[in-house]
Design a protein around this motif. Sequence first.
Motif, PDB file in Angstrom:
ATOM      1  N   LYS A  18     -12.435  18.569  -4.669  1.00  0.00           N
ATOM      2  CA  LYS A  18     -13.425  19.206  -4.155  1.00  0.00           C
ATOM      3  C   LYS A  18     -14.039  19.639  -3.162  1.00  0.00           C
ATOM      4  O   LYS A  18     -14.152  17.794  -2.658  1.00  0.00           O
ATOM      5  CB  LYS A  18     -13.117  19.747  -5.687  1.00  0.00           C
ATOM      6  CG  LYS A  18     -13.543  20.337  -6.756  1.00  0.00           C
ATOM      7  CD  LYS A  18     -14.082  20.300  -7.907  1.00  0.00           C
ATOM      8  CE  LYS A  18     -14.038  20.854  -8.800  1.00  0.00           C
ATOM      9  NZ  LYS A  18     -14.297  20.889 -10.218  1.00  0.00           N
ATOM     10  N   LYS A  19     -14.461  20.123  -2.030  1.00  0.00           N
ATOM     11  CA  LYS A  19     -15.077  20.787  -1.124  1.00  0.00           C
ATOM     12  C   LYS A  19     -15.995  19.550  -1.216  1.00  0.00           C
ATOM     13  O   LYS A  19     -16.356  19.122  -0.544  1.00  0.00           O
ATOM     14  CB  LYS A  19     -15.172  21.578  -0.546  1.00  0.00           C
ATOM     15  CG  LYS A  19     -13.527  22.263  -0.100  1.00  0.00           C
ATOM     16  CD  LYS A  19     -13.453  23.932   0.308  1.00  0.00           C
ATOM     17  CE  LYS A  19     -12.708  24.330   0.952  1.00  0.00           C
ATOM     18  NZ  LYS A  19     -13.137  25.665   2.237  1.00  0.00           N
ATOM     19  N   LYS A  20     -16.654  20.317  -2.276  1.00  0.00           N
ATOM     20  CA  LYS A  20     -18.282  19.474  -2.366  1.00  0.00           C
ATOM     21  C   LYS A  20     -18.560  17.768  -2.463  1.00  0.00           C
ATOM     22  O   LYS A  20     -18.894  17.226  -2.221  1.00  0.00           O
ATOM     23  CB  LYS A  20     -18.867  20.279  -4.182  1.00  0.00           C
ATOM     24  CG  LYS A  20     -20.090  19.310  -4.049  1.00  0.00           C
ATOM     25  CD  LYS A  20     -20.587  19.262  -5.657  1.00  0.00           C
ATOM     26  CE  LYS A  20     -21.990  19.137  -6.354  1.00  0.00           C
ATOM     27  NZ  LYS A  20     -22.254  19.391  -7.428  1.00  0.00           N
ATOM     28  N   ASP A  21     -17.019  17.500  -3.028  1.00  0.00           N
ATOM     29  CA  ASP A  21     -16.367  16.526  -3.390  1.00  0.00           C
ATOM     30  C   ASP A  21     -16.840  15.530  -1.894  1.00  0.00           C
ATOM     31  O   ASP A  21     -17.117  14.295  -2.244  1.00  0.00           O
ATOM     32  CB  ASP A  21     -15.319  15.816  -4.204  1.00  0.00           C
ATOM     33  CG  ASP A  21     -15.612  15.853  -5.652  1.00  0.00           C
ATOM     34  OD1 ASP A  21     -16.866  16.244  -6.508  1.00  0.00           O
ATOM     35  OD2 ASP A  21     -14.645  16.154  -6.127  1.00  0.00           O
ATOM     36  N   LEU A  22     -15.596  16.106  -1.263  1.00  0.00           N
ATOM     37  CA  LEU A  22     -15.560  15.261  -0.058  1.00  0.00           C
ATOM     38  C   LEU A  22     -17.086  15.055   0.738  1.00  0.00           C
ATOM     39  O   LEU A  22     -17.263  14.498   1.240  1.00  0.00           O
ATOM     40  CB  LEU A  22     -14.799  16.715   0.729  1.00  0.00           C
ATOM     41  CG  LEU A  22     -14.540  16.234   2.743  1.00  0.00           C
ATOM     42  CD1 LEU A  22     -14.171  14.700   2.972  1.00  0.00           C
ATOM     43  CD2 LEU A  22     -13.337  17.513   2.942  1.00  0.00           C
ATOM     44  N   ALA A  25     -18.873  12.594  -0.440  1.00  0.00           N
ATOM     45  CA  ALA A  25     -18.344  11.341   0.055  1.00  0.00           C
ATOM     46  C   ALA A  25     -18.310  10.987   1.676  1.00  0.00           C
ATOM     47  O   ALA A  25     -17.958  10.185   2.204  1.00  0.00           O
ATOM     48  CB  ALA A  25     -16.748  11.040  -0.437  1.00  0.00           C
ATOM     49  N   ALA A  26     -18.429  12.525   2.434  1.00  0.00           N
ATOM     50  CA  ALA A  26     -18.411  11.871   3.651  1.00  0.00           C
ATOM     51  C   ALA A  26     -19.425  12.420   4.346  1.00  0.00           C
ATOM     52  O   ALA A  26     -19.968  11.011   5.698  1.00  0.00           O
ATOM     53  CB  ALA A  26     -17.340  13.103   4.011  1.00  0.00           C
ATOM     54  N   THR A  46     -18.508  14.183  12.939  1.00  0.00           N
ATOM     55  CA  THR A  46     -17.908  15.415  11.778  1.00  0.00           C
ATOM     56  C   THR A  46     -16.010  14.318  11.023  1.00  0.00           C
ATOM     57  O   THR A  46     -16.542  14.341   9.725  1.00  0.00           O
ATOM     58  CB  THR A  46     -18.227  16.569  11.573  1.00  0.00           C
ATOM     59  OG1 THR A  46     -19.429  16.285  11.681  1.00  0.00           O
ATOM     60  CG2 THR A  46     -17.786  16.923  10.231  1.00  0.00           C
ATOM     61  N   LEU A  47     -15.575  15.481  12.191  1.00  0.00           N
ATOM     62  CA  LEU A  47     -14.203  14.981  11.584  1.00  0.00           C
ATOM     63  C   LEU A  47     -13.913  13.394  11.652  1.00  0.00           C
ATOM     64  O   LEU A  47     -13.294  12.804  10.405  1.00  0.00           O
ATOM     65  CB  LEU A  47     -13.681  15.399  12.947  1.00  0.00           C
ATOM     66  CG  LEU A  47     -13.760  16.377  13.012  1.00  0.00           C
ATOM     67  CD1 LEU A  47     -13.111  17.238  14.472  1.00  0.00           C
ATOM     68  CD2 LEU A  47     -12.803  17.318  12.118  1.00  0.00           C
ATOM     69  N   VAL A  48     -14.514  12.316  12.272  1.00  0.00           N
ATOM     70  CA  VAL A  48     -14.260  10.818  11.697  1.00  0.00           C
ATOM     71  C   VAL A  48     -15.012  10.849  10.489  1.00  0.00           C
ATOM     72  O   VAL A  48     -14.544   9.467   9.153  1.00  0.00           O
ATOM     73  CB  VAL A  48     -15.275  10.641  13.116  1.00  0.00           C
ATOM     74  CG1 VAL A  48     -15.163   8.430  12.503  1.00  0.00           C
ATOM     75  CG2 VAL A  48     -14.161  10.384  14.169  1.00  0.00           C
ATOM     76  N   LYS A  49     -15.980  11.090   9.977  1.00  0.00           N
ATOM     77  CA  LYS A  49     -16.403  10.718   8.482  1.00  0.00           C
ATOM     78  C   LYS A  49     -15.062  11.605   7.548  1.00  0.00           C
ATOM     79  O   LYS A  49     -15.476  10.803   6.719  1.00  0.00           O
ATOM     80  CB  LYS A  49     -18.497  11.178   8.713  1.00  0.00           C
ATOM     81  CG  LYS A  49     -19.118  10.743   8.822  1.00  0.00           C
ATOM     82  CD  LYS A  49     -20.156  11.813   8.976  1.00  0.00           C
ATOM     83  CE  LYS A  49     -21.692  11.223   9.791  1.00  0.00           C
ATOM     84  NZ  LYS A  49     -22.208  11.628   9.345  1.00  0.00           N
ATOM     85  N   VAL A  50     -14.992  12.650   7.381  1.00  0.00           N
ATOM     86  CA  VAL A  50     -14.043  12.740   6.863  1.00  0.00           C
ATOM     87  C   VAL A  50     -12.396  11.996   7.181  1.00  0.00           C
ATOM     88  O   VAL A  50     -12.126  11.370   6.108  1.00  0.00           O
ATOM     89  CB  VAL A  50     -13.432  14.649   7.285  1.00  0.00           C
ATOM     90  CG1 VAL A  50     -12.231  15.067   6.751  1.00  0.00           C
ATOM     91  CG2 VAL A  50     -15.053  15.934   7.506  1.00  0.00           C
ATOM     92  N   ALA A  53     -13.548   9.109   5.114  1.00  0.00           N
ATOM     93  CA  ALA A  53     -13.744  10.298   3.554  1.00  0.00           C
ATOM     94  C   ALA A  53     -12.560   9.963   2.289  1.00  0.00           C
ATOM     95  O   ALA A  53     -12.139   8.750   1.615  1.00  0.00           O
ATOM     96  CB  ALA A  53     -14.749  10.628   3.343  1.00  0.00           C
ATOM     97  N   LEU A  54     -11.625  10.479   3.827  1.00  0.00           N
ATOM     98  CA  LEU A  54      -9.860  10.667   3.044  1.00  0.00           C
ATOM     99  C   LEU A  54      -8.837   9.261   3.352  1.00  0.00           C
ATOM    100  O   LEU A  54      -8.348   9.133   3.034  1.00  0.00           O
ATOM    101  CB  LEU A  54      -9.447  11.494   3.305  1.00  0.00           C
ATOM    102  CG  LEU A  54     -10.661  13.086   2.892  1.00  0.00           C
ATOM    103  CD1 LEU A  54     -10.434  14.492   3.930  1.00  0.00           C
ATOM    104  CD2 LEU A  54      -9.913  12.778   1.604  1.00  0.00           C
ATOM    105  N   ASN A  55      -9.871   8.390   4.152  1.00  0.00           N
ATOM    106  CA  ASN A  55      -8.987   7.084   4.411  1.00  0.00           C
ATOM    107  C   ASN A  55      -7.350   7.813   5.167  1.00  0.00           C
ATOM    108  O   ASN A  55      -6.438   7.516   4.885  1.00  0.00           O
ATOM    109  CB  ASN A  55      -8.277   6.033   3.073  1.00  0.00           C
ATOM    110  CG  ASN A  55      -8.185   4.839   3.727  1.00  0.00           C
ATOM    111  OD1 ASN A  55      -8.443   3.987   4.847  1.00  0.00           O
ATOM    112  ND2 ASN A  55      -6.972   4.345   3.252  1.00  0.00           N
ATOM    113  N   CYS A  56      -7.890   8.287   6.395  1.00  0.00           N
ATOM    114  CA  CYS A  56      -6.545   9.073   7.323  1.00  0.00           C
ATOM    115  C   CYS A  56      -7.011   9.055   8.485  1.00  0.00           C
ATOM    116  O   CYS A  56      -7.935   8.877   9.125  1.00  0.00           O
ATOM    117  CB  CYS A  56      -5.862  10.597   6.405  1.00  0.00           C
ATOM    118  SG  CYS A  56      -7.943  11.809   6.452  1.00  0.00           S
TER     119      CYS A  56
END
Length: 71
Positions: A18-22, A25-26, A46-50, A53-56
């Motif tokens: 969910k967005k809240k989880d992201l 996590a980020a 911010t994009l790097v943190k995302v 968090a998603l390992n992508c």
Amino acid sequence: MSISYKKLWKLLIDTDMKKKDLREAAGISTASMAKLGKNENVNTETLVKVCNALNCDISDIMEIVEDNDQL
């Protein structure tokens, strides 16, 4: 040209997140999440943190798209 985060939302669905989880996590703010939701510009940090968090990669969460209203 504008930015689209549709890839990010599809990735969240695929990972059952969910967005809240992201956001948690980020470690990003609700304001940053709101900007992502509106396809607005966000800080590269911010994009790097995302991505971390998603390992992508960044290309997995965003893309540049043509504006439909340009002549």
